[in-house]
Motif scaffolding. Sequence first.
Motif, mmCIF file in Angstrom:
data_model
loop_
_atom_site.group_PDB
_atom_site.id
_atom_site.type_symbol
_atom_site.label_atom_id
_atom_site.label_comp_id
_atom_site.label_asym_id
_atom_site.label_seq_id
_atom_site.Cartn_x
_atom_site.Cartn_y
_atom_site.Cartn_z
ATOM 1 N N SER A 1 7.189 4.457 -3.396
ATOM 2 C CA SER A 1 8.399 4.571 -1.996
ATOM 3 C C SER A 1 6.855 4.413 -1.396
ATOM 4 O O SER A 1 7.111 4.032 -0.297
ATOM 5 C CB SER A 1 8.787 6.282 -2.534
ATOM 6 O OG SER A 1 7.556 7.034 -2.297
ATOM 7 N N ASP B 1 5.896 1.294 -0.383
ATOM 8 C CA ASP B 1 7.197 0.505 -0.134
ATOM 9 C C ASP B 1 6.872 1.041 1.604
ATOM 10 O O ASP B 1 7.155 0.352 2.221
ATOM 11 C CB ASP B 1 8.863 1.123 -0.561
ATOM 12 C CG ASP B 1 8.582 0.279 -1.541
ATOM 13 O OD1 ASP B 1 8.226 -1.111 -1.987
ATOM 14 O OD2 ASP B 1 10.396 0.409 -2.519
ATOM 15 N N GLU C 1 3.962 -1.253 2.708
ATOM 16 C CA GLU C 1 4.032 -2.830 3.134
ATOM 17 C C GLU C 1 4.907 -2.923 4.561
ATOM 18 O O GLU C 1 4.720 -3.367 5.411
ATOM 19 C CB GLU C 1 4.791 -3.275 1.579
ATOM 20 C CG GLU C 1 4.039 -3.933 0.184
ATOM 21 C CD GLU C 1 3.061 -4.369 1.048
ATOM 22 O OE1 GLU C 1 3.417 -5.089 1.578
ATOM 23 O OE2 GLU C 1 2.065 -4.410 1.152
ATOM 24 N N ARG C 2 5.970 -1.840 4.962
ATOM 25 C CA ARG C 2 6.982 -1.693 6.065
ATOM 26 C C ARG C 2 6.377 -1.615 7.623
ATOM 27 O O ARG C 2 6.307 -2.129 8.072
ATOM 28 C CB ARG C 2 7.876 -1.244 5.997
ATOM 29 C CG ARG C 2 9.155 -0.669 5.118
ATOM 30 C CD ARG C 2 10.330 -0.271 5.368
ATOM 31 N NE ARG C 2 9.844 1.668 5.097
ATOM 32 C CZ ARG C 2 10.217 1.595 3.802
ATOM 33 N NH1 ARG C 2 10.683 1.253 2.701
ATOM 34 N NH2 ARG C 2 9.495 3.270 4.202
#
Lengths: 111, 161
Positions: A29, A32, A35-36
């Motif tokens: 998480s 992620d 990366e966002r």
Amino acid sequence: MLATILIAGTLFGMMLLILWNGYRNVELSRLDAGERERPAAQAADPVAKRCVLCNAPLASSATRDEVVHELQRRIDVERAWVVDFLDRPAPEVFARYLYQGDPSGSQWLRH
Amino acid sequence: MNAAESLKASVLFSGLDSGQSGRLADIGRETAAAAGEFIFKIGTEADKLHIIISGSVELTFPLLVMGEIKDVRFQTLENGRALAWSALVPPHILTMSARAATDATLYSFTRDRVLALWREDPRMGLVVMTNLARVIGSRLHEAQALWVRELQRNVSETYRG
């Protein structure tokens, strides 16, 4: 006795598995989320201007436009230096001043 | 100041008499360039010569900056200066780009018409080409000085005594 050891061992193994799985989910998480957020951060500041550890200015901190501006400033300074003296006849000592920045050549300018 | 007077006061056409500058004005035409507009690009054929009547124009060259080609200003020219003199010098290829730094007014001549005028009046051609030689000589000397200074810096930094 053997049954007790087997049950305790199984429970311990399951506990380790649950812990590992939880750790892996947390890491995924975070990855992620990183990366966002990265494209937005890069858009806001395409090149980091300061070292993230010591906050010192980085050599490659400039944007393209800043580099062009600095180049043009340097060209202006260099040209102003050169153009001022080009049309004058000059002894060799002046050539040293013009080309090499030798300060002894600057005496010629006072004549 | 009319066109003939503006041309006579320019670097390239100084030394011409009033009749000669008048004939030059007759074969040219006034053109305009908006601020930021490219008047010509480096590497293209030079078939027109321009004199700046008002405003300022930047000569630029392309440079790769952090992976992208940018136009870097080498020099800013103002009224009375000539642009695209490569139109008069073989192989007639432009050696820099020109971009209007402000709204600018130019007086432009096609090479063919200028050369035809000089065939009729060779003295005019001699005066203008002498002025042009001075302009090119200055550019050459300037470029040489900049180049030698850059070399000197590199040598001084690379080979410390």
